[in-house]
Design an enzyme around this catalytic site. Structure first.
Site, PDB file in Angstrom:
ATOM      1  N   SER A   1     -16.413  63.218  39.922  1.00  0.00           N
ATOM      2  CA  SER A   1     -16.609  63.773  41.266  1.00  0.00           C
ATOM      3  C   SER A   1     -15.704  64.978  41.488  1.00  0.00           C
ATOM      4  O   SER A   1     -14.593  65.044  40.950  1.00  0.00           O
ATOM      5  CB  SER A   1     -16.266  62.680  42.272  1.00  0.00           C
ATOM      6  OG  SER A   1     -16.104  63.235  43.546  1.00  0.00           O
TER       7      SER A   1
ATOM      8  N   TYR B   1     -10.255  55.931  45.761  1.00  0.00           N
ATOM      9  CA  TYR B   1     -11.537  56.174  45.069  1.00  0.00           C
ATOM     10  C   TYR B   1     -11.386  57.324  44.078  1.00  0.00           C
ATOM     11  O   TYR B   1     -11.733  57.218  42.901  1.00  0.00           O
ATOM     12  CB  TYR B   1     -12.646  56.487  46.088  1.00  0.00           C
ATOM     13  CG  TYR B   1     -13.853  57.140  45.454  1.00  0.00           C
ATOM     14  CD1 TYR B   1     -14.694  56.417  44.607  1.00  0.00           C
ATOM     15  CD2 TYR B   1     -14.145  58.495  45.681  1.00  0.00           C
ATOM     16  CE1 TYR B   1     -15.793  57.029  44.009  1.00  0.00           C
ATOM     17  CE2 TYR B   1     -15.240  59.103  45.091  1.00  0.00           C
ATOM     18  CZ  TYR B   1     -16.056  58.373  44.253  1.00  0.00           C
ATOM     19  OH  TYR B   1     -17.139  58.979  43.649  1.00  0.00           O
TER      20      TYR B   1
ATOM     21  N   LYS C   1     -11.512  57.746  39.708  1.00  0.00           N
ATOM     22  CA  LYS C   1     -12.271  58.728  38.916  1.00  0.00           C
ATOM     23  C   LYS C   1     -11.337  59.488  37.966  1.00  0.00           C
ATOM     24  O   LYS C   1     -11.657  59.712  36.799  1.00  0.00           O
ATOM     25  CB  LYS C   1     -12.991  59.727  39.836  1.00  0.00           C
ATOM     26  CG  LYS C   1     -14.125  59.128  40.634  1.00  0.00           C
ATOM     27  CD  LYS C   1     -15.302  58.758  39.736  1.00  0.00           C
ATOM     28  CE  LYS C   1     -16.414  58.076  40.498  1.00  0.00           C
ATOM     29  NZ  LYS C   1     -17.385  57.390  39.632  1.00  0.00           N
TER      30      LYS C   1
HETATM   31  N1  NAD Z   1     -23.151  60.056  45.983  1.00  0.00           N
HETATM   32  C1  NAD Z   1     -22.123  60.882  45.912  1.00  0.00           C
HETATM   33  O1  NAD Z   1     -21.866  61.639  46.858  1.00  0.00           O
HETATM   34  C2  NAD Z   1     -21.270  60.955  44.665  1.00  0.00           C
HETATM   35  C3  NAD Z   1     -20.421  62.060  44.471  1.00  0.00           C
HETATM   36  C4  NAD Z   1     -19.616  62.111  43.327  1.00  0.00           C
HETATM   37  C5  NAD Z   1     -19.667  61.069  42.408  1.00  0.00           C
HETATM   38  N2  NAD Z   1     -20.476  59.997  42.624  1.00  0.00           N
HETATM   39  C6  NAD Z   1     -20.481  58.905  41.647  1.00  0.00           C
HETATM   40  O2  NAD Z   1     -21.795  58.763  41.108  1.00  0.00           O
HETATM   41  C7  NAD Z   1     -22.059  57.395  40.802  1.00  0.00           C
HETATM   42  C8  NAD Z   1     -23.352  56.987  41.477  1.00  0.00           C
HETATM   43  O3  NAD Z   1     -23.225  57.213  42.879  1.00  0.00           O
HETATM   44  P1  NAD Z   1     -24.352  56.789  43.914  1.00  0.00           P
HETATM   45  O4  NAD Z   1     -24.253  57.713  45.060  1.00  0.00           O
HETATM   46  O5  NAD Z   1     -25.634  56.605  43.213  1.00  0.00           O
HETATM   47  O6  NAD Z   1     -23.768  55.384  44.377  1.00  0.00           O
HETATM   48  P2  NAD Z   1     -24.528  54.008  44.616  1.00  0.00           P
HETATM   49  O7  NAD Z   1     -23.573  53.084  45.268  1.00  0.00           O
HETATM   50  O8  NAD Z   1     -25.840  54.252  45.285  1.00  0.00           O
HETATM   51  O9  NAD Z   1     -24.810  53.542  43.112  1.00  0.00           O
HETATM   52  C9  NAD Z   1     -23.852  52.881  42.330  1.00  0.00           C
HETATM   53  C10 NAD Z   1     -24.498  51.620  41.797  1.00  0.00           C
HETATM   54  O10 NAD Z   1     -23.551  50.924  40.992  1.00  0.00           O
HETATM   55  C11 NAD Z   1     -23.711  49.536  41.231  1.00  0.00           C
HETATM   56  N3  NAD Z   1     -22.456  48.883  40.836  1.00  0.00           N
HETATM   57  C12 NAD Z   1     -21.232  49.023  41.404  1.00  0.00           C
HETATM   58  N4  NAD Z   1     -20.322  48.287  40.729  1.00  0.00           N
HETATM   59  C13 NAD Z   1     -20.976  47.680  39.701  1.00  0.00           C
HETATM   60  C14 NAD Z   1     -20.597  46.797  38.658  1.00  0.00           C
HETATM   61  N5  NAD Z   1     -19.351  46.346  38.530  1.00  0.00           N
HETATM   62  N6  NAD Z   1     -21.539  46.380  37.778  1.00  0.00           N
HETATM   63  C15 NAD Z   1     -22.834  46.802  37.889  1.00  0.00           C
HETATM   64  N7  NAD Z   1     -23.254  47.623  38.868  1.00  0.00           N
HETATM   65  C16 NAD Z   1     -22.345  48.059  39.772  1.00  0.00           C
HETATM   66  C17 NAD Z   1     -24.060  49.436  42.713  1.00  0.00           C
HETATM   67  O11 NAD Z   1     -24.738  48.247  43.057  1.00  0.00           O
HETATM   68  C18 NAD Z   1     -24.925  50.671  42.919  1.00  0.00           C
HETATM   69  O12 NAD Z   1     -26.297  50.366  42.745  1.00  0.00           O
HETATM   70  C19 NAD Z   1     -20.847  56.614  41.289  1.00  0.00           C
HETATM   71  O13 NAD Z   1     -20.004  56.389  40.176  1.00  0.00           O
HETATM   72  C20 NAD Z   1     -20.178  57.558  42.271  1.00  0.00           C
HETATM   73  O14 NAD Z   1     -18.797  57.341  42.366  1.00  0.00           O
HETATM   74  C21 NAD Z   1     -21.296  59.931  43.716  1.00  0.00           C
END
Ligand code: NAD
Length: 337
Positions: free
Chosen positions: A124, A148, A152
């Site tokens: 991120s 958080y 990362k």
């Molecule tokens: N959406 C954003 O703005 C953003 C920005 C930067 C980075 N990210 C990163 O991108 C990735 C995806 O983000 P997103 O927005 O799709 O989030 P999201 O919460 O929609 O998706 C993450 C998924 O991981 C699953 N999960 C969490 N812990 C788990 C575990 N221990 N075992 C199995 N599954 C697990 C959750 O159920 C969820 O479906 C994340 O790592 C997030 O930190 C997201």
């Protein structure tokens, strides 16, 4: 070529699964559904017309991971699974450190055990902390302001150590800026549980009448209209960058870092006004105190991704607003509609 997608029921993971399937990859998805719904998996199958294995597995269970790697021969892993709410990470850091870091270590351990060494990791822009200039380059110093972000950063450091330990590891760290939008079908999108933490789902919930008004955190930043400036990127553009990253992993060794953003900064008010212009819906908002930890301006230099991954975001802010709204209006209660 089979790709393991962790967190594939989530916002970005579900869009990535569609993109992988449409690009001809075989896919296996795991997700513990802690922040998602099984309906997302059904919709990805329906959208693509392709069936694929899904397991409600948890990265914290090494046994489940072993079972999975015994069953399938994976070419690479796209690792989206993780907890992502900044506020919650301040309240319950134990869960964030445990889930995100231990989960990733378990994943890499089992990959190592079964000889799978290609990994694309969701990092991120939060790892840049409060940058002193923009645009932000991958070489900028790193610092974080919340648990958080720290998970990362720690995972990034861990993956750097891992690649340094053995050249068989091939890792791409993708630093996302602010993904919004949804698949243009309106069948998959961002489905926050409870009060949205992110701006766009909040705007769409106000637009549909689920919430009264939007809170805008601060209008006294040093930006063109005083509100914070971010690099919003369409989720479909973002996941396309992952396919390019997979191709890149075929011909490289070691670890490489890429920003995934548009390179264009828009303010919170720009986003509200564009949304209103696209949908003809007024978004009532009130200006409140700045939120601790928020920074004034954050946007990427996407030059490295353009040059090396041959990837570039194509969709406009209007496309992002149109597709976010299309998802919201077709699914007023998300996947629970
Ligand atoms: N959406 C954003 O703005 C953003 C920005 C930067 C980075 N990210 C990163 O991108 C990735 C995806 O983000 P997103 O927005 O799709 O989030 P999201 O919460 O929609 O998706 C993450 C998924 O991981 C699953 N999960 C969490 N812990 C788990 C575990 N221990 N075992 C199995 N599954 C697990 C959750 O159920 C969820 O479906 C994340 O790592 C997030 O930190 C997201």
């Amino acid at each position: 070529m089979t790709i393991l997608v962790t967190g594939g029921a989530g916002f970005i993971g579900s869009h990535a699964t569609v993109e992988l399937l449409e690009s001809g990859y075989d896919v296996v998805v795991i997700d513990n559904l802690v922040n998602s719904d099984i309906e997302a998996i059904k919709r990805v199958k329906e959208l693509t017309g392709i069936d694929f294995p899904f397991y409600q597995y948890d990265l914290l269970s090494y046994k489940q991971l072993q079972k999975l790697f015994k069953t399938y021969k994976f070419e690479a892993v796209m690792h989206f699974a993780g907890l992502k709410a900044v506020g919650e990470s301040i309240e319950i850091p134990i869960n964030y450190y445990h889930n995100n870091i231990t989960g990733t270590i378990n994943l890499c351990r089992v990959m190592d055990e079964y000889g799978v060494n290609k990994l694309v990791f969701s990092s991120s822009a939060t790892v840049y902390g409060n940058p002193s200039t923009v645009p932000i380059y991958e070489t900028f110093p790193l610092s974080v302001t919340n648990p958080y972000g720290r998970t990362k950063l720690i995972i990034e450091e861990f993956l750097k150590d891992l690649s340094a330990s053995n050249p068989k590891w091939r890792v791409v760290l993708l630093r996302y800026f602010n993904p919004i939008g949804a698949h243009e079908s309106g069948r998959i999108g961002e489905d926050p549980k409870g009060i949205p933490n992110n701006l766009m789902p909040y705007i769409t919930q106000v637009a549909i009448g689920k919430r009264d008004k939007l809170k805008v955190f601060g209008n006294d930043y040093n930006t063109h209209d005083g509100t914070g400036v971010r690099d919003f990127i369409h989720v479909v553009d973002l996941v396309k960058g992952h396919i390019n990253a997979l191709n890149f992993l075929e011909k490289t060794i070691g670890i490489e870092i890429f920003n995934l953003g548009t390179g264009q900064g828009y303010s919170v008010l720009d986003l509200i006004n564009t949304f209103s212009s696209v949908t003809s819906i007024d978004i009532p908002y009130e200006i409140v105190e700045r939120r601790p930890g928020d920074i004034a301006i954050c946007y990427a230099s996407p030059d490295k991704a353009k040059k090396i991954l041959k990837w570039e975001a194509e969709k406009s802010l209007r496309d992002m607003c149109k597709d976010s709204w299309n998802w919201q209006i077709n699914n007023p209660n998300g996947y629970r509609s």
